[in-house]
Structures are given as structure tokens and as C-alpha cells.
Write a protein that holds these residues in place. Structure first.
Motif, short mmCIF file in Angstrom:
data_model
loop_
_atom_site.label_atom_id
_atom_site.label_comp_id
_atom_site.label_asym_id
_atom_site.label_seq_id
_atom_site.Cartn_x
_atom_site.Cartn_y
_atom_site.Cartn_z
N HIS A 90 76.40 33.06 14.86
CA HIS A 90 75.06 33.99 15.06
C HIS A 90 74.50 34.05 14.20
O HIS A 90 74.72 33.65 13.12
N LYS A 126 66.20 33.29 26.16
CA LYS A 126 66.96 33.23 24.99
C LYS A 126 67.80 31.95 25.15
O LYS A 126 68.24 31.55 23.78
N SER A 142 69.14 32.36 21.18
CA SER A 142 70.49 32.72 20.94
C SER A 142 70.99 32.12 20.07
O SER A 142 70.91 30.82 19.80
N ARG A 153 70.83 32.46 26.39
CA ARG A 153 72.11 33.05 25.91
C ARG A 153 73.19 33.28 27.10
O ARG A 153 72.73 33.10 28.20
N ASN A 200 77.84 37.16 27.74
CA ASN A 200 77.64 38.07 26.38
C ASN A 200 76.60 39.04 27.00
O ASN A 200 75.47 38.99 27.29
#
Length: 319
Positions: A233, A53, A145, A55, A59
Motif C-alpha cells: 500500500h 480507485k 488503490s 480498489r 477492502n
């Protein structure tokens, strides 16, 4: 290698479970959005989620479980959690609770926090994979992400094809926005805090508890205390302008209610329909090549809170 596309049948469920037990990544349908699942006890498997992702490691992730009994094995359970689980699990509610000392989860799941986010999904395929694999599954949304969350297997493949082992195709997700997240970590009789609005309206949770929810404490951008709290986001390719009465030159209008627009969340003004269609409409606007997106006003009640939360984050300055 291309991502394997699995169907809704017994061999595919068994295949998904084998991949997960071997440390692989499988995108699963839930009633909210598709989640990118891995064994929550396997450090390398969870690290693959973050890599696929892209990411940020600070998180935290949500752990998906088959039932409340499995949750009690991981966290310091309390009476409030019991009431909420009885009323809303399985379903689109995530509870954040303090970890037990011998929880056995990868520290990557919690981003080093003393709490963990837990959910019991309602989707039959997600529940079948949880049973078949016998694993707690860390599963954030199955998309790169910061980008639009996926509500179909095609959305998953558009963002992650070749980065993950498989996607289990269960058709479109019924709810269409991520779970509501409640923080129960304060103890001492403190009111549950709404950390993220989602698929269960805050009004329903307050009614079940007999008291209003507390406001979420401020969460720094670099150290969120629950998933889904980053300011930027759910972003489409185009910039987003909210509360628009009409599209300006160069904009494409994402409508709500009886308005003249290119794409409409719900012509009848139904918030349940709008939530279910939100991410699909944003994906459609990307596919149309929209250069800028204007969004009609959405009421800040019921599921409108979750819709507006996602739209505000989609409209925020890109990180």
C-alpha cells in the motif's frame, strides 16, 4: 470529463453537496489525507469509489459523519466508544463497531462484514460538506488503490483526474497520515485493538483509556477486518529500502534528521513534521524520477509508528 476543481467558498460547498446527493464522487480535504467521498447509503455511488480507485471490493471503507450522535444511529455503541469519542472526535480516530440491524449503509461499504469503521473528521471543509449534504460519506483516500495517499488537491488530480466528479481544494492536509483505527467489536470488556496506527499516537489513546491497547488480530490479505491493512500500500513508483544509513548506488535517500539527502522528512527529527510531509515527499520522489528509494531510520514511538507502518507497506512486494 475533466474533474471539476472546487474552491473554499460557499458556492463550491453547495456544489459539492449537490454532486454527492446525486450519486457523484467528490474528493474532500480532511486533517489526515484527502478522501474520495460518496453517499454511503447509495450502492451505485459506493461502487463508483471502488471503480475510480480500482480498489478491491473486499477492502472496507471508512464512513465519515458529522458527530457521535450520527454514529450511534448506525452501530452498537458502548462506554469505551463514548470515552474515545469525547476525547478524540472530531479528529484522526476511526472506531470499528458492530452494525445495528437497520443501519441503512450500502453493504459495499463494509465489504460484507458485521462491523463498520466510523470517523468524525476535524477539517472545517469536510465538516461543512457533511452538514450541507446531510449524508454519511464513505471516503477512502483519494488515490488509485495501493499508491501514495494524497495530501493536496494536486495529488488527487494526478491520480484521479477524469475518474471523479470534483475535488474540493482545501490546501495541504495538516496531519498527513491516515487516521488511527481502533477495533471495539469484541465486546465483553475486551481491550480496544489497534488495527492501524495513524494520526493519533497509540500512547495518547492508551492514556485516555487507562490501559494499553490490544494487538490487532491477524488480518488475511484477502479479507481485512478494517481499511488500510493490505500489506502492499502507499507505494511510490520506485522500490523502497528501509532503515538505510546512506543511499547505495542508484538510490535516492529520503532522510530523517540531520543527514545528507535529496529529500528530508524533517531535518530536525520532528515526528509531527515528518508525518505531515511523508506522502508529499514520496510524491516528490516520484516526480524526480527516483529509480530506487532508501529511507533513514524512523523511531518507532508516537507518530513514528504510523510513519513506519506506511513505509513498510510502501516497501512490501507489489501485488
Amino acid at each position: 470529463m475533466p474533474t471539476e476543481r472546487l474552491r473554499d467558498d460557499a458556492p463550491s460547498l453547495a456544489r459539492a453537496a449537490r454532486i454527492l446527493r446525486a450519486g457523484g464522487l467528490v474528493a474532500l480535504p480532511t486533517e489526515t489525507v484527502y478522501g474520495l467521498a460518496a453517499n454511503a447509503r447509495d450502492d451505485r455511488a459506493v461502487a463508483r469509489i471502488f471503480a475510480a480507485k480500482e480498489r478491491p471490493r473486499f477492502n472496507p471503507l471508512i464512513v465519515h459523519l458529522p458527530d457521535a450522535a450520527a454514529a450511534r444511529e448506525l452501530v452498537l455503541w458502548n462506554d469505551t466508544a463514548d470515552r474515545l469519542a469525547a476525547a478524540f472526535w472530531p479528529g484522526a480516530l476511526t472506531l470499528v463497531l458492530p452494525l445495528k440491524e437497520e443501519h441503512g449503509l450500502s453493504p459495499l461499504v463494509t465489504a460484507g462484514l458485521p462491523t463498520v469503521a466510523l470517523r468524525v473528521p476535524a477539517h472545517p471543509l469536510a465538516r461543512a460538506v457533511l452538514r450541507e449534504s446531510g449524508l454519511p460519506l464513505a471516503a477512502p483516500s483519494a488515490n488509485p488503490s495501493g499508491r501514495i495517499s494524497p495530501t493536496t488537491a494536486a495529488h488527487v488530480l494526478a491520480g484521479l483526474d477524469g475518474r471523479i466528479d470534483a475535488v474540493l481544494d482545501g490546501g495541504p492536509c495538516a496531519v498527513g497520515v491516515e487516521s488511527t483505527i481502533l477495533g471495539l467489536a469484541e465486546g465483553g470488556g475486551a481491550r480496544p485493538a489497534l488495527l492501524r496506527p495513524g494520526g493519533i499516537p497509540a500512547e495518547a489513546l492508551s492514556a485516555a483509556l487507562g490501559q494499553p491497547l490490544a494487538a490487532a488480530p491477524a488480518s488475511p490479505e484477502t479479507a481485512p477486518n478494517a481499511p488500510g491493512q493490505l500489506a502492499s500500500h502507499y507505494a511510490p513508483d520506485a522500490p523502497v529500502r528501509l532503515n538505510a544509513s546512506a543511499a547505495r548506488e542508484g538510490e535516492t535517500l529520503l532522510g530523517f534528521g540531520p543527514v545528507d539527502c535529496a529529500v528530508n522528512l524533517s531535518p530536525s527529527g520532528d515526528l509531527v513534521e515528518a508525518a505531515a510531509r511523508l506522502f508529499d515527499c514520496l510524491h516528490a520522489l516520484d516526480a524526480m524520477g527516483a529509480g530506487a528509494i532508501a529511507v533513514s531510520p524512523i523511531p518507532e514511538t508516537g507518530l513514528g509508528r504510523a510513519i513506519n507502518d506506511r513505509l513498510r507497506r510502501a516497501a512490501a512486494p507489489r501485488l
